[in-house]
Design an enzyme around this catalytic site. Structure first.
Site, PDB file in Angstrom:
ATOM      1  N   SER A 193       0.860  -1.185   0.000  1.00 42.18           N
ATOM      2  CA  SER A 193       0.000   0.000   0.000  1.00 42.18           C
ATOM      3  C   SER A 193       0.889   1.226   0.000  1.00 42.18           C
ATOM      4  O   SER A 193       2.059   1.159   0.426  1.00 42.18           O
ATOM      5  CB  SER A 193      -0.883   0.002   1.253  1.00 42.18           C
ATOM      6  OG  SER A 193      -1.497   1.261   1.458  1.00 42.18           O
ATOM      7  N   TYR A 226      -2.324   0.453  10.626  1.00 44.86           N
ATOM      8  CA  TYR A 226      -2.296  -0.089   9.264  1.00 44.86           C
ATOM      9  C   TYR A 226      -0.945   0.191   8.612  1.00 44.86           C
ATOM     10  O   TYR A 226      -0.320  -0.699   8.016  1.00 44.86           O
ATOM     11  CB  TYR A 226      -3.428   0.513   8.444  1.00 44.86           C
ATOM     12  CG  TYR A 226      -3.491   0.019   7.025  1.00 44.86           C
ATOM     13  CD1 TYR A 226      -3.979  -1.257   6.739  1.00 44.86           C
ATOM     14  CD2 TYR A 226      -3.076   0.810   5.955  1.00 44.86           C
ATOM     15  CE1 TYR A 226      -4.047  -1.724   5.431  1.00 44.86           C
ATOM     16  CE2 TYR A 226      -3.136   0.361   4.648  1.00 44.86           C
ATOM     17  CZ  TYR A 226      -3.622  -0.907   4.395  1.00 44.86           C
ATOM     18  OH  TYR A 226      -3.688  -1.373   3.105  1.00 44.86           O
TER      19      TYR A 226
END
Length: 229
Positions: free
Chosen positions: A131, A144
């Site tokens: 990501s 995250y």
């Protein structure tokens, strides 16, 4: 015909990768967290093989896989599963840290470890769908982003360790992509969701397939993808 093991094939990028591989005649093995989810994923991808193993419980993956028939050959693993829960460090409870670190980092590490003998024989490929949060952390994204920064470190170490066995390791860093996870992120952010503003999962899948299909004289190590708009 090559055999690919894919996590997160129930939706988003993982689902598109699985479909595209099947359409070209490759064999896919899809990891599901439980038997019910395995049935759902099998219905989405007729002809695919499913395995049950919960990435949220990395310590039980070895036991789970030992009770099932693994394929005789695995040419690649595509790690596309992930979870995200936003929150400030001041507010985020330990349970949400633990879940994101398990699914996004420790689970992929353990699954890879268990399947490395097969990957070494095949001189296979490992693709981590990371990501943009694996490169930069923003307010509200601590847990995250920490899991994805860790995933980058895992890939870098694994690449160096497995080079002698011919195993290639790729990290793909998509920006915001139009997936169910992105819709959930917008709900957590309290913003309207417009998928047309973001990368299509098909575009990220094309990148994953490029990494899988490179000739043996080249390796794609890290690739960042951003929305054009």
């Amino acid at each position: 015909m090559r055999t690919h093991l894919i996590t997160g094939a129930g939706s988003g990028i993982g689902a598109v990768v699985a479909r595209r591989l099947q359409e070209r005649g490759d064999s896919v093995v899809l990891l599901a967290r439980d038997a019910g989810r395995a049935r759902e994923i099998a219905a989405q991808h007729p002809g695919a093989t499913t395995l049950v193993g919960d990435l949220a419980q990395p310590g039980r993956l070895s036991w789970a896989l030992s009770k099932q028939a693994l394929p005789e050959r695995i040419d690649s693993i595509v790690h596309a599963a992930g979870v995200v829960d936003l929150g400030a460090v001041a507010d985020l409870p330990a349970t949400l840290w633990e879940q994101q670190l398990a699914v996004n980092l420790v689970g992929p590490a353990e699954l890879t470890r268990l399947l490395l003998p097969l990957l070494r024989v095949a001189r296979g490929r490992i693709v981590f769908v990371n990501s943009g949060a694996g490169l930069h952390a923003h307010a509200g994204w601590s847990a995250y982003a920490a899991s994805k920064h860790g995933l980058r470190a895992l890939a870098d170490s694994l690449r160096a360790e497995e080079a002698e066995y011919g195993v290639r390791v790729t990290s793909v860093y998509p920006g915001r992509t139009a997936t169910p996870m992105q819709e959930r992120v917008h709900q957590q952010e309290g913003r309207d969701y417009d998928p047309s503003r973001f990368i299509a999962p098909e575009s990220v899948a094309t990148t994953v397939l490029t990494a899988l299909d490179l000739p043996d004289d080249a390796a794609l190590t890290d690739l960042t993808i951003r929305p054009a708009r």
